[in-house]
Write a protein that holds these residues in place. Structure first.
Motif, PDB file in Angstrom:
ATOM      1  N   GLU A  88       6.052  -0.972 -15.428  1.00  0.00           N
ATOM      2  CA  GLU A  88       7.512  -0.909 -15.248  1.00  0.00           C
ATOM      3  C   GLU A  88       7.978   0.456 -14.453  1.00  0.00           C
ATOM      4  O   GLU A  88       9.021   0.060 -13.664  1.00  0.00           O
ATOM      5  N   GLN A  89       7.524   1.526 -14.676  1.00  0.00           N
ATOM      6  CA  GLN A  89       7.843   2.571 -13.978  1.00  0.00           C
ATOM      7  C   GLN A  89       7.837   2.444 -12.384  1.00  0.00           C
ATOM      8  O   GLN A  89       8.740   2.753 -11.606  1.00  0.00           O
ATOM      9  N   ALA A  90       6.539   2.055 -12.010  1.00  0.00           N
ATOM     10  CA  ALA A  90       6.135   1.650 -10.646  1.00  0.00           C
ATOM     11  C   ALA A  90       6.914   0.911  -9.992  1.00  0.00           C
ATOM     12  O   ALA A  90       7.536   1.085  -8.826  1.00  0.00           O
ATOM     13  N   ALA A  91       7.472  -0.411 -10.675  1.00  0.00           N
ATOM     14  CA  ALA A  91       8.193  -1.432  -9.999  1.00  0.00           C
ATOM     15  C   ALA A  91       9.738  -0.732  -9.859  1.00  0.00           C
ATOM     16  O   ALA A  91      10.133  -0.871  -8.923  1.00  0.00           O
ATOM     17  N   LEU A  92      10.195   0.061 -10.905  1.00  0.00           N
ATOM     18  CA  LEU A  92      11.271   0.821 -10.776  1.00  0.00           C
ATOM     19  C   LEU A  92      11.415   1.719  -9.551  1.00  0.00           C
ATOM     20  O   LEU A  92      12.453   1.678  -8.664  1.00  0.00           O
ATOM     21  N   LEU A  93      10.704   2.474  -9.409  1.00  0.00           N
ATOM     22  CA  LEU A  93      10.575   3.341  -8.034  1.00  0.00           C
ATOM     23  C   LEU A  93      10.352   2.839  -7.028  1.00  0.00           C
ATOM     24  O   LEU A  93      10.959   3.032  -5.925  1.00  0.00           O
ATOM     25  N   HIS A  94       9.484   1.619  -7.063  1.00  0.00           N
ATOM     26  CA  HIS A  94       9.317   0.788  -5.776  1.00  0.00           C
ATOM     27  C   HIS A  94      10.708   0.164  -5.408  1.00  0.00           C
ATOM     28  O   HIS A  94      11.111   0.329  -4.004  1.00  0.00           O
ATOM     29  N   ARG A 161      10.894  -6.846 -11.392  1.00  0.00           N
ATOM     30  CA  ARG A 161       9.740  -7.473 -10.839  1.00  0.00           C
ATOM     31  C   ARG A 161       9.437  -6.881  -9.591  1.00  0.00           C
ATOM     32  O   ARG A 161      10.215  -6.821  -8.638  1.00  0.00           O
ATOM     33  N   ALA A 162       8.102  -6.029  -9.771  1.00  0.00           N
ATOM     34  CA  ALA A 162       7.884  -5.416  -8.280  1.00  0.00           C
ATOM     35  C   ALA A 162       7.744  -6.228  -7.163  1.00  0.00           C
ATOM     36  O   ALA A 162       7.763  -5.775  -6.179  1.00  0.00           O
ATOM     37  N   THR A 163       7.646  -7.480  -7.296  1.00  0.00           N
ATOM     38  CA  THR A 163       7.397  -8.312  -6.113  1.00  0.00           C
ATOM     39  C   THR A 163       8.453  -8.838  -5.377  1.00  0.00           C
ATOM     40  O   THR A 163       8.468  -9.157  -4.153  1.00  0.00           O
ATOM     41  N   GLU A 164       9.738  -8.521  -5.864  1.00  0.00           N
ATOM     42  CA  GLU A 164      10.898  -8.538  -5.159  1.00  0.00           C
ATOM     43  C   GLU A 164      10.864  -7.465  -3.925  1.00  0.00           C
ATOM     44  O   GLU A 164      10.396  -6.429  -4.141  1.00  0.00           O
ATOM     45  N   GLN A 165      11.654  -7.853  -2.751  1.00  0.00           N
ATOM     46  CA  GLN A 165      11.775  -6.909  -1.692  1.00  0.00           C
ATOM     47  C   GLN A 165      12.681  -5.592  -2.184  1.00  0.00           C
ATOM     48  O   GLN A 165      13.996  -6.095  -2.422  1.00  0.00           O
ATOM     49  N   PRO A 166      12.291  -4.500  -1.875  1.00  0.00           N
ATOM     50  CA  PRO A 166      13.262  -3.453  -2.285  1.00  0.00           C
ATOM     51  C   PRO A 166      14.542  -3.562  -1.100  1.00  0.00           C
ATOM     52  O   PRO A 166      14.107  -3.656   0.304  1.00  0.00           O
TER      53      PRO A 166
END
Length: 371
Positions: A88-94, A161-166
């Motif tokens: 969750e933290q990694a997705a947030l930062l990404h 969701r980390a797979t969304e494009q930032p």
């Protein structure tokens, strides 16, 4: 070749925690100004070897204070935290950094940390694979459940969701407006085929077992600063063999291997003798002070390297000397091992101003020689 700074927030004898953290933060901001590719943050608990207990928290701070440079963890210690929480933290930062975050994970050591956080020795001895696989599923899926020996829970939605494009970062001082709808990020993982797979993930490898695990999962390696070029080359070769056995194509292996990274030390001075003098004056005291504070989880015996001999070894192996010598050593390592990314410890002097000067010289005098 891509060169970044490796920061431990090392507490040298006589320094406070705030002083060590301030030096690391200042060095990271200086690394962006100096043109470095990235900054890599270590985490430790209960020892002055490094006083950053959460690499992701420090990464969040630095991503907010910078605009271009990549920020990664080297590493987040997986056995002492829940893979979903870390995911969750990694997705947030990404998603909030324009895609500038890289998650480096490792097994850590058999330290008392495992007792304090309730993980136990088993998390270190046998739980790393389960934790890594759960983390990867979380970063690459929309819904995740688990039924393993260590983690078991019903399927839940992955949010965010980390797979969304930032989205790209707005310009300094401006608000994000409707013109950003559907925009592509400026800072995403450049590897072919990586779009939509979340933040890049790398694995610290200190044993052939971890090398095989990383190769089977298709993850690049972070290699330690204690090993020389011959050892690094052997690990890269073992990785390539394991990746082929896992069914990866030569093209896939080539793309992954471009992301392997080697940790090292950089101290740039006008002469090799002066560079060694700076490190031999400060690093042995820090190494003894920091590493001797480690306590094992179950009282098992541990051996510590001789701090002076270890500092001498690091000076012999890495970018310690004149700008030309530093560039030549980095280029030689790349030639011998195939590794073309570096995370270089720049705070070996223990002094804030000397560290900032070291970062500036790395950017202005060494990187141009590697171009």
């Amino acid at each position: 070749m891509r060169t970044g700074a490796f920061l431990l927030a090392a507490q040298f004898p006589g320094q406070g925690h705030a002083e060590a953290l301030d030096r690391a933060v200042s060095a990271a901001v200086a690394a962006e100004h100096a043109g470095l590719d990235g900054v890599w943050l270590a985490e430790h608990h209960f020892v002055p070897y490094g006083v950053c207990p959460s690499a992701t928290t420090l990464a969040a701070l630095l991503l907010g204070r910078t605009r271009r440079i990549r920020v990664g963890t080297a590493v987040s210690v997986l056995p002492t935290q829940h893979p979903v929480a870390l995911g969750e933290q990694a997705a947030l930062l990404h998603l909030t950094s324009g895609g500038r975050f890289t998650l480096g994970v490792g097994r850590g050591g058999p330290w008392v940390d495992l007792d304090v956080f309730g993980a136990g020795a088993e998390a270190y001895e046998s739980g790393f694979t389960e934790s890594l696989d759960l983390l990867l599923r979380w970063l690459r899926s929309a819904r995740v459940g688990a039924s393993g020996p260590r983690y078991s829970f019903p399927e839940v939605a992955v949010v965010p969701r980390a797979t969304e494009q930032p989205l790209p970062l707005p310009s300094v001082g401006s608000a994000r407006g409707p013109e950003y709808a559907g925009a592509r990020p400026e800072h995403t993982d450049a590897r072919p085929g990586a779009a939509g797979q979340g933040p890049p993930v790398t694995v610290a490898c200190t044993s052939m077992g971890t090398v095989r695990l990383a190769a089977e999962r298709g993850l690049p390696m972070l290699l330690g600063m204690h090993s020389g070029d011959e050892d690094k080359a052997a690990m890269v070769a073992a990785y390539r063999t394991a990746a082929r056995e896992a069914g990866r194509t030569p093209e896939q292996i080539e793309r992954i291997e471009a992301e392997h990274m080697a940790a090292g030390v950089a101290q740039i001075e006008d002469s090799g003798a002066e560079a060694r003098r700076v490190l031999l004056k400060s690093m042995p005291g820090w190494l003894h002070y920091g590493l001797s504070a480690h306590r094992t989880v179950d009282g098992r015996e541990r051996r510590m390297r001789d701090p002076h001999e270890y500092t001498e070894l690091l000076c012999d192996l890495h970018a310690v000397g004149t700008p030309k010598l530093c560039a030549d050593r980095l280029a030689a390592t790349a030639e011998r091992t195939g590794v073309r990314r570096f995370a270089l410890l720049v705070e070996g002097s223990g002094d804030r101003e000397l560290t900032l000067r070291n970062v500036e010289r790395l950017g202005s005098e060494v990187l141009p020689l590697l171009a």
